[in-house]
Design a protein around this motif. Structure first.
Motif, mmCIF file in Angstrom:
data_model
loop_
_atom_site.group_PDB
_atom_site.id
_atom_site.type_symbol
_atom_site.label_atom_id
_atom_site.label_comp_id
_atom_site.label_asym_id
_atom_site.label_seq_id
_atom_site.Cartn_x
_atom_site.Cartn_y
_atom_site.Cartn_z
ATOM 1 N N ARG A 70 45.001 10.391 -15.455
ATOM 2 C CA ARG A 70 45.554 11.495 -14.667
ATOM 3 C C ARG A 70 44.497 12.548 -14.353
ATOM 4 O O ARG A 70 44.441 13.089 -13.246
ATOM 5 C CB ARG A 70 46.717 12.122 -15.458
ATOM 6 C CG ARG A 70 47.133 13.520 -15.035
ATOM 7 C CD ARG A 70 47.847 13.484 -13.700
ATOM 8 N NE ARG A 70 48.316 14.794 -13.291
ATOM 9 C CZ ARG A 70 47.635 15.642 -12.535
ATOM 10 N NH1 ARG A 70 46.416 15.327 -12.118
ATOM 11 N NH2 ARG A 70 48.154 16.793 -12.174
ATOM 12 N N GLN A 71 43.669 12.818 -15.345
ATOM 13 C CA GLN A 71 42.718 13.921 -15.266
ATOM 14 C C GLN A 71 41.772 13.770 -14.079
ATOM 15 O O GLN A 71 41.275 12.690 -13.802
ATOM 16 C CB GLN A 71 41.905 13.958 -16.578
ATOM 17 C CG GLN A 71 41.311 15.296 -16.940
ATOM 18 C CD GLN A 71 42.356 16.387 -17.148
ATOM 19 O OE1 GLN A 71 43.534 16.117 -17.327
ATOM 20 N NE2 GLN A 71 41.917 17.628 -17.085
ATOM 21 N N LEU B 149 50.340 7.415 -16.430
ATOM 22 C CA LEU B 149 48.944 7.673 -16.036
ATOM 23 C C LEU B 149 48.265 8.566 -17.067
ATOM 24 O O LEU B 149 47.099 8.362 -17.423
ATOM 25 C CB LEU B 149 48.900 8.340 -14.655
ATOM 26 C CG LEU B 149 49.245 7.444 -13.467
ATOM 27 C CD1 LEU B 149 49.449 8.282 -12.207
ATOM 28 C CD2 LEU B 149 48.152 6.406 -13.228
ATOM 29 N N GLU B 150 49.012 9.555 -17.539
ATOM 30 C CA GLU B 150 48.439 10.458 -18.558
ATOM 31 C C GLU B 150 48.141 9.686 -19.837
ATOM 32 O O GLU B 150 47.073 9.836 -20.436
ATOM 33 C CB GLU B 150 49.407 11.612 -18.837
ATOM 34 C CG GLU B 150 49.359 12.660 -17.732
ATOM 35 C CD GLU B 150 50.472 13.691 -17.832
ATOM 36 O OE1 GLU B 150 51.392 13.504 -18.658
ATOM 37 O OE2 GLU B 150 50.429 14.669 -17.052
ATOM 38 N N ALA B 151 49.086 8.831 -20.235
ATOM 39 C CA ALA B 151 48.899 8.057 -21.469
ATOM 40 C C ALA B 151 47.692 7.125 -21.366
ATOM 41 O O ALA B 151 47.017 6.854 -22.361
ATOM 42 C CB ALA B 151 50.164 7.254 -21.760
ATOM 43 N N TRP C 133 57.104 18.430 -12.761
ATOM 44 C CA TRP C 133 56.345 17.234 -13.118
ATOM 45 C C TRP C 133 54.839 17.504 -13.251
ATOM 46 O O TRP C 133 54.076 16.590 -13.533
ATOM 47 C CB TRP C 133 56.550 16.135 -12.057
ATOM 48 C CG TRP C 133 57.981 15.745 -11.861
ATOM 49 C CD1 TRP C 133 59.018 15.874 -12.742
ATOM 50 C CD2 TRP C 133 58.554 15.178 -10.673
ATOM 51 N NE1 TRP C 133 60.187 15.424 -12.187
ATOM 52 C CE2 TRP C 133 59.942 14.982 -10.918
ATOM 53 C CE3 TRP C 133 58.052 14.794 -9.425
ATOM 54 C CZ2 TRP C 133 60.808 14.439 -9.970
ATOM 55 C CZ3 TRP C 133 58.904 14.250 -8.483
ATOM 56 C CH2 TRP C 133 60.273 14.080 -8.754
ATOM 57 N N ILE D 116 53.881 9.274 -13.836
ATOM 58 C CA ILE D 116 52.853 10.279 -14.142
ATOM 59 C C ILE D 116 52.538 10.262 -15.643
ATOM 60 O O ILE D 116 51.369 10.311 -16.050
ATOM 61 C CB ILE D 116 53.327 11.676 -13.694
ATOM 62 C CG1 ILE D 116 53.405 11.720 -12.154
ATOM 63 C CG2 ILE D 116 52.387 12.773 -14.209
ATOM 64 C CD1 ILE D 116 54.068 12.968 -11.595
ATOM 65 N N GLN D 117 53.590 10.157 -16.451
ATOM 66 C CA GLN D 117 53.377 10.100 -17.911
ATOM 67 C C GLN D 117 52.550 8.870 -18.288
ATOM 68 O O GLN D 117 51.679 8.931 -19.160
ATOM 69 C CB GLN D 117 54.716 10.067 -18.640
ATOM 70 C CG GLN D 117 55.415 11.420 -18.655
ATOM 71 C CD GLN D 117 56.889 11.309 -19.046
ATOM 72 O OE1 GLN D 117 57.353 10.267 -19.501
ATOM 73 N NE2 GLN D 117 57.617 12.389 -18.836
ATOM 74 N N LEU E 131 47.558 14.702 -7.822
ATOM 75 C CA LEU E 131 48.846 13.995 -7.780
ATOM 76 C C LEU E 131 49.684 14.607 -6.658
ATOM 77 O O LEU E 131 49.803 15.837 -6.563
ATOM 78 C CB LEU E 131 49.591 14.153 -9.092
ATOM 79 C CG LEU E 131 49.203 13.223 -10.232
ATOM 80 C CD1 LEU E 131 50.091 13.497 -11.434
ATOM 81 C CD2 LEU E 131 49.362 11.764 -9.814
ATOM 82 N N ASP F 177 50.216 18.314 -8.297
ATOM 83 C CA ASP F 177 49.325 19.260 -7.630
ATOM 84 C C ASP F 177 49.720 19.532 -6.190
ATOM 85 O O ASP F 177 49.462 20.598 -5.659
ATOM 86 C CB ASP F 177 47.889 18.689 -7.628
ATOM 87 C CG ASP F 177 47.478 18.227 -9.004
ATOM 88 O OD1 ASP F 177 47.351 19.084 -9.881
ATOM 89 O OD2 ASP F 177 47.321 16.997 -9.203
ATOM 90 N N GLY G 118 45.068 7.849 -19.733
ATOM 91 C CA GLY G 118 43.858 8.648 -19.530
ATOM 92 C C GLY G 118 43.373 8.626 -18.091
ATOM 93 O O GLY G 118 42.197 8.874 -17.815
#
Lengths: 360, 213
Positions: B170-171, B164-166, B190, B161-162, B175, B193, B168
Motif C-alpha cells: 500500500r505504502q 494490500l496493506e498486509a 477507507w 485495501i487491507q 489509492l 487518497d 506491504g
C-alpha cells in the motif's frame, strides 16, 4: 425489531390515487427490489427477491431459478410490509443470437459493432411477450381476493443496447458516427416493449413502471437535443398503450434528469423514480413539479439505509415526509433498492417510518 | 489556425478518423513527437476532461476524444523509440470491486488515463483480491483504482485495501476509488487518497498529485 401494525391494507387504488394527487389514507411506498435475505426474514422462509430471482425451495427451487418470485410469496410479502403492487420484471429487450450449435441465447457479450453484426441478431417475437405475460397472469391470480395490483416493470429499450448488445464504450460513439444504425436498433427495441405494454394492458395490468437509465450524476449520457430526437418519440410509443388506457406510467432513471422531466410529462408519464439523491434535490423537485408529477424514492441507500441507524432512517423519512407529503403525489421509497447489504433493522425502520409519518 | 491548433481541435472534437493525418502534418512541419504529445495532445485531453467535469461534454464526446488521443499516441509510438519516451512512465492498476460486474465507469476512467499517456493494467470486473495484490506486485503501479456500482460490492474495496496493506504493497501508492454509490465519506473511512465524482476529475487529480510528488 418488527413491522409495526399499520393503517390501510395494501391497495392499488391508494397508489393510483396518490400518483394523481387524489386523497389517500396514507402515503404508499414502493421498492422494485427487496433482496432475498430481507424477504426471508419477513416471510420466515426463503422466497427469492422481489424482482427477478424467485422461488421457494419448498415449491421446487431448482425449477424456480431464472423466474421471478412466486406470486403467492410476493402477495404475502406485500401484505406484511403494506406495499400496494406486485412488479413483473421486464427490463431487457430479448435480443438473441444463434450459437455454433444452433441454439438461441440472449446477447450479453456486447458483440454488435456494425450493421452486419446487427443483422445476425434474432429479434424478439410473440414467445418473448408471452414469457413475461405468464407472470402477469400468475401475479393477478395470486392477488385475487386482495386489493393489490400488478404492474410490468422495465422497458429498457435504450439501456439494453449500451449494457448488453453493443456496450457503452462503442454505443456512445455510435450515437454520433452511426446514428442510422442506432436508430434502427432503438426502433426494434422499442417495438418489442410497445407490443409488450399493449399486451399487458390487454391482460389487465394496473400500471407500467417504465425504466431506462439515461443519465448519471451530472446529467444525460448524450446531448439533450440528440437524446430528445432518438429516445422520446420511441418512449412515447412504448407507453402509449398504457397512457391511452388511463393506466399510470411512472418512469425510472438514475442520475440527473432535469432536462428531460418536462418532456416526460409531455408524453404522459405521471411519476418519476427514484429522484437520485446524488443528482436531485427533492425539495426543489417538489416545488417545480410536485403539482404535476408524482415523486418517488430518494431515501439514500448509502446513508441512512446502509451506514445509518434505525433512528437515522426514521429521521430521514420524517424530513422527506414534511416536504413531500403535503398535497400528495409522493410515493415513498429508497434511492434504488433494498439490497442485502442494508441492515434488516434499517429496512424495518424504513417501513415503520413510512407508515408513521405517511398518515394523512 | 496553425497545424498544432488543428490537431488540438481534432482531438477535442473527437474526430478520431482524422487524427493520424493531422499528427503527420504536424510532424511534417518539423515538430518532435515528444513536443506533439506534451504541447498539443495532453493539453487537448486535459480540456476534454475539464469539459466533461463541467457537464459541457457528454459520454460520446469523452470516448471519441480519448480514442483520438490514443490513436495519435500509437501513431507516434514508433518515432518515440529513439528518444526518451514521452509516454508517461507511470503505471496504473484498475479494476471493479469483487462481486461487481459493472465496468462503464472504470472503462471511462481507463479511456482518459490512456489518453493522458498512462500505462493501464485493466484487471476487469469482479476482481478477486488476490488478483489485485498479484497485479500490484507485478506492475508496481503509482495508482491503484477501484470502482463499484453497487452498495453491496463496494464493501469489498476496503477489504482489498487491507490485503494490500498486509502484503506491504500500500505504502507509496495513490489509492483511488469511484463509482455511483461511493462517496468522499467512504474514501475517508477507507483511508483512500483520491475520490472523484467523475472520470475527468479523477485523471486531473491524479495528474496534480503526481506533479507535486
Amino acid at each position: 425489531m418488527k413491522i409495526e401494525p399499520f393503517v390501510g391494507e395494501p391497495d392499488f387504488a391508494r397508489l393510483r390515487a396518490q400518483i394523481r394527487g387524489e386523497p389517500v389514507d396514507r402515503v404508499p411506498h414502493l421498492e422494485a427490489l427487496v433482496d432475498d435475505r430481507h424477504v426471508e426474514k419477513i416471510l420466515g422462509r426463503y422466497a427469492g427477491n422481489t424482482l427477478a430471482v424467485g422461488g421457494d425451495p419448498a415449491k421446487g427451487a431448482e425449477e424456480a431459478v431464472g423466474r421471478p418470485m412466486v406470486g403467492d410469496d410476493y402477495v404475502e410479502f406485500n401484505q406484511a410490509i403494506g406495499q400496494d403492487v406486485l412488479l413483473v420484471e421486464c427490463f431487457w429487450t430479448p435480443l438473441k443470437k444463434r450459437g455454433p450449435d444452433g441454439t438461441l441465447a440472449p446477447v450479453t457479450d456486447r458483440s454488435v459493432r456494425s450493421r452486419s453484426d446487427w443483422e445476425e441478431i434474432v429479434l424478439p417475437g410473440e414467445a418473448d411477450i408471452e414469457d413475461r405475460l405468464q407472470y402477469v397472469r400468475e401475479y393477478q391470480e395470486a392477488a385475487r381476493g386482495t386489493k393489490q395490483g400488478v404492474a410490468l416493470a422495465g422497458g429498457c429499450f435504450f439501456q439494453t443496447l449500451y449494457e448488453f448488445t453493443v456496450g457503452m464504450m462503442d454505443f456512445m460513439p455510435m450515437c454520433y458516427e452511426q446514428r442510422d444504425l442506432v436508430e434502427e436498433m432503438l426502433e426494434v427495441s422499442a417495438d418489442y416493449f410497445a407490443q409488450l405494454v399493449a399486451a399487458g394492458v390487454a391482460q389487465g395490468m394496473d400500471a407500467f413502471f417504465f425504466a431506462d437509465d439515461y443519465a448519471w450524476k451530472q446529467g444525460l449520457f448524450i446531448p439533450p437535443k440528440l437524446f430528445k430526437e432518438i429516445w422520446f418519440p420511441r418512449a412515447e410509443r412504448v407507453i402509449a398503450p398504457a397512457v391511452n388506457a388511463g393506466i399510470p406510467v411512472f418512469f425510472h432513471s438514475d442520475g440527473k434528469i432535469d432536462e428531460t422531466v418536462e418532456w416526460l410529462i409531455d408524453i404522459g408519464v405521471e411519476g418519476i423514480t427514484p429522484m437520485d439523491p446524488y443528482a436531485i434535490d427533492y425539495r426543489d423537485y417538489k416545488k417545480r413539479f410536485g403539482d404535476r408529477l408524482c415523486l418517488f424514492g430518494n431515501i439514500d441507500v448509502e446513508f441512512p439505509l446502509v451506514h445509518g441507524t434505525p433512528e437515522d432512517v426514521d429521521r430521514d423519512v420524517k424530513e422527506h415526509a414534511e416536504v413531500l407529503k403535503p398535497g400528495g403525489r409522493w410515493v415513498a421509497g429508497s434511492s434504488h433498492s433494498i439490497t442485502n447489504f442494508v441492515p434488516h433493522e434499517n429496512f424495518v425502520a424504513l417501513i415503520n417510518a413510512y407508515h408513521r409519518y405517511g398518515l394523512y | 489556425m496553425t497545424i498544432q491548433e488543428e490537431l488540438y481541435s481534432i482531438v477535442l472534437s473527437g474526430k478520431r478518423n482524422e487524427v493520424e493525418d493531422a499528427v503527420q502534418r504536424v510532424l511534417d512541419g518539423g515538430a518532435a513527437p515528444k513536443t506533439i504529445i506534451e504541447g498539443t495532445l495532453r493539453p487537448a485531453m486535459n480540456e476534454v476532461g475539464e469539459r466533461f467535469s463541467r457537464a459541457e461534454f457528454y459520454l460520446p464526446d469523452l470516448i471519441l476524444a480519448a480514442d483520438a488521443m490514443k490513436r495519435a499516441t500509437e501513431y507516434l509510438r514508433p518515432l518515440l523509440a529513439a528518444e526518451a519516451s514521452a509516454a508517461r512512465p507511470e503505471t496504473v492498476v484498475i479494476g471493479t470491486a469483487k462481486g461487481d460486474l459493472h465496468d462503464i465507469g472504470k472503462n471511462l476512467v481507463i479511456s482518459l488515463l490512456e489518453g493522458s499517456g498512462y500505462r493501464v493494467i485493466d484487471l476487469g470486473v469482479d476482481v478477486p483480491i488476490e488478483k489485485v495484490v498479484s497485479a500490484v506486485r507485478e506492475h508496481d503501479p503509482v495508482m491503484i483504482g477501484f470502482s463499484a456500482l453497487l452498495t453491496t460490492t463496494m464493501v469489498n474495496i476496503p477489504v482489498a485495501i487491507q490485503a494490500l496493506e498486509a502484503a506491504g504493497l500500500r505504502q507509496g501508492r495513490i489509492l483511488a476509488v469511484g463509482g455511483a454509490p461511493v462517496t468522499q465519506r467512504n474514501a475517508d473511512e477507507w483511508g483512500v487518497d483520491l475520490y472523484a465524482p467523475d472520470a475527468g476529475t479523477a485523471v486531473r487529480m491524479l495528474n496534480e498529485m503526481l506533479a507535486t510528488r
